[in-house]
Design an enzyme around this catalytic site. Structure first.
Site, PDB file in Angstrom:
ATOM      1  CG  HIS A  55      34.056  23.605  25.177  1.00 37.98           C
ATOM      2  ND1 HIS A  55      34.119  24.959  24.887  1.00 37.98           N
ATOM      3  CD2 HIS A  55      33.374  23.034  24.156  1.00 37.98           C
ATOM      4  CE1 HIS A  55      33.507  25.195  23.745  1.00 37.98           C
ATOM      5  NE2 HIS A  55      33.048  24.039  23.276  1.00 37.98           N
ATOM      6  CB  CYS A  56      28.949  22.707  28.118  1.00 36.12           C
ATOM      7  SG  CYS A  56      27.346  21.872  27.993  1.00 36.12           S
ATOM      8  CE  LYS A  57      32.574  17.689  22.448  1.00 37.31           C
ATOM      9  NZ  LYS A  57      32.873  16.333  21.925  1.00 37.31           N
ATOM     10  CG  ASN A  87      28.773  25.714  20.208  1.00 40.45           C
ATOM     11  OD1 ASN A  87      29.786  25.023  20.222  1.00 40.45           O
ATOM     12  ND2 ASN A  87      28.503  26.561  19.221  1.00 40.45           N
ATOM     13  CG  ASN A  88      29.951  29.734  26.055  1.00 38.30           C
ATOM     14  OD1 ASN A  88      31.107  29.954  25.686  1.00 38.30           O
ATOM     15  ND2 ASN A  88      29.251  30.617  26.739  1.00 38.30           N
TER      16      ASN A  88
END
Length: 412
Positions: free
Chosen positions: A154-156, A159-160
């Site tokens: 999950h990539c901050k 945001n996805n």
């Protein structure tokens, strides 16, 4: 994201502790990177992109000579435009499993996971929260609260979740951002060198003909010319160079890491799980290592031996005094007996007999006193003799150290 080892489960959407704060999964599943709430990392990313784009195309590329200026516009503009497109696609794509996208209603709240009913969120390729059958590499993300096909992480920053549907767009985002940072650093270094060597090369725009002061520079050419002093340009250049360098270090490491993962045919999630398993196995091996236990035993034995050695020295000293006293008394008694026998034949037996009796009495009292002082002198002396000495402990430790080294080399 709370990751857990297991063949069927990666993330459990329960309340978790993050930096000592209780974090609950969202009740409504997130669709993509634009689903609220926005992450502040995402806001910072877009702010940096807008700021660097404005500085690159509005300040530093106009300083270049005409021949280099148009090349920089084409190359840097192409890289920045490509980055913008793939960044938007990576953020907008819904990476959920195909069955989740077909059957799930994102407007409905998600139930909370009850571990008393099920051991894992996904069992036998069925998600108990999404209520659908999923693929083998599908994991349930706690941040998005949905099953993601080919889950990577999950990539901050976008945001996805990054899964099989948007992984290559994410990879292209990182690669294009790295390339754009390199182009910007090259432009900044060229401007800095030319300013120190020949500042006139940076003033080739026709609008500089009306500027008489050499310390005055024009920004945002050719659309909105703004006159500023040299100090302002230097400050902006240093800030952009610092920000560009920090971003390049971060993005470069991330790009190299994902190239490594692709070479190993692994995902970020699999890489983290494998590292945790290796660390766990190393800790268990250290706990079960017999040489480590042996070293601890030798240290404990040495500490006990120091105390017993001190007691043994005291015991030997008191026992030696006891033996000397008894030996002295015995010799005196023997002399006294012979003297007494001679006294019977002596014309004056009374004086000699009195001396002998007094000597025997004194020796008996000395022997009784030494016995009371150390009644178990023999047993304590035997314990002192049996206690290992310091040199013996040193020999045991030297003997075990090469064995431990060999064991460590064999494990490596």
């Amino acid at each position: 994201m709370d990751t857990r080892s297991g063949s069927q489960c990666s993330v459990t959407p329960e309340a978790i502790l993050n930096n000592e704060k209780l974090v609950l999964p969202p009740r409504i599943s997130r669709v993509n990177g634009w689903s609220l709430p926005l992450h502040y990392f995402q806001v910072v990313t877009w702010a940096v992109f807008v700021g660097l784009s404005s500085a690159t195309f509005g300040i530093f590329i106009p300083f270049l000579p005409h021949a280099w200026k148009y090349i920089a516009y084409v190359v840097t503009g192409g890289i920045f435009s490509f980055h913008l497109v793939v960044h938007l696609i990576a953020s907008c794509i819904d990476p959920a499993d195909s069955n989740v996208r077909l059957m799930k209603n994102y407007s409905q709240p998600m139930p909370l996971f009850d571990r008393s009913k099920h051991a894992h969120v996904i069992q036998n390729q069925f998600c108990h929260l999404c209520k659908v059958t999923v693929n083998k590499k599908t994991k349930h993300c706690i941040s998005c609260n949905k099953c993601v096909s080919g889950f990577d992480h999950h990539c901050k920053w976008i945001n996805n979740c990054v899964g099989s549907r948007n992984y290559w767009f994410f990879f292209s985002t990182v690669a294009s951002a790295t390339a754009g940072m390199l182009c910007l650093i090259a432009i900044l270094l060229y401007v800095l060198v030319q300013y120190l060597v020949n500042p006139g090369v940076l003033r080739t725009d026709p609008r500089y003909e009306d500027v008489k002061n050499m310390n005055t520079w024009l920004l945002f050419l050719p659309l909105f010319p703004v006159q500023v002093q040299t100090l302002i340009v230097v400050i902006i250049g240093m800030l952009v160079l610092l920000l560009d360098f920090l971003g390049l270090v971060h993005l470069g490491q991330l790009l190299i890491f994902h190239i490594y993962l692709k070479a190993k045919k692994m995902t970020t999630f699999e890489y983290l799980i494998n590292n945790r398993k290796e660390e766990s196995s190393k800790h268990q091996a250290v706990r079960k290592d017999p040489y480590v236990q042996m070293d601890k035993g030798v240290l404990q034995q040495g500490a006990g031996a120091l105390g017993s050695s001190a007691q043994g020295v005291k015991a030997k000293s008191s026992l030696l005094i006891h033996k000397h006293l008894c030996h002295f008394c015995t010799s005196v008694n023997q002399d006294g007996d012979s003297t007494a026998r001679e006294g019977d034949e002596d014309p004056c037996p009374s004086a000699l007999g009195a001396k002998a009796r007094n000597s025997r009495l004194i020796c008996r009292r000395l022997c009784q006193f030494s016995t009371r002082v150390h009644p178990d002198g023999g047993s304590m002396a035997q314990e002192a003799d049996d206690a290992p000495s310091i040199s013996t402990l040193g020999l045991q430790q030297e003997t075990t150290e090469p064995m431990k080294t060999d064991s460590a080399e064999s494990e490596d």
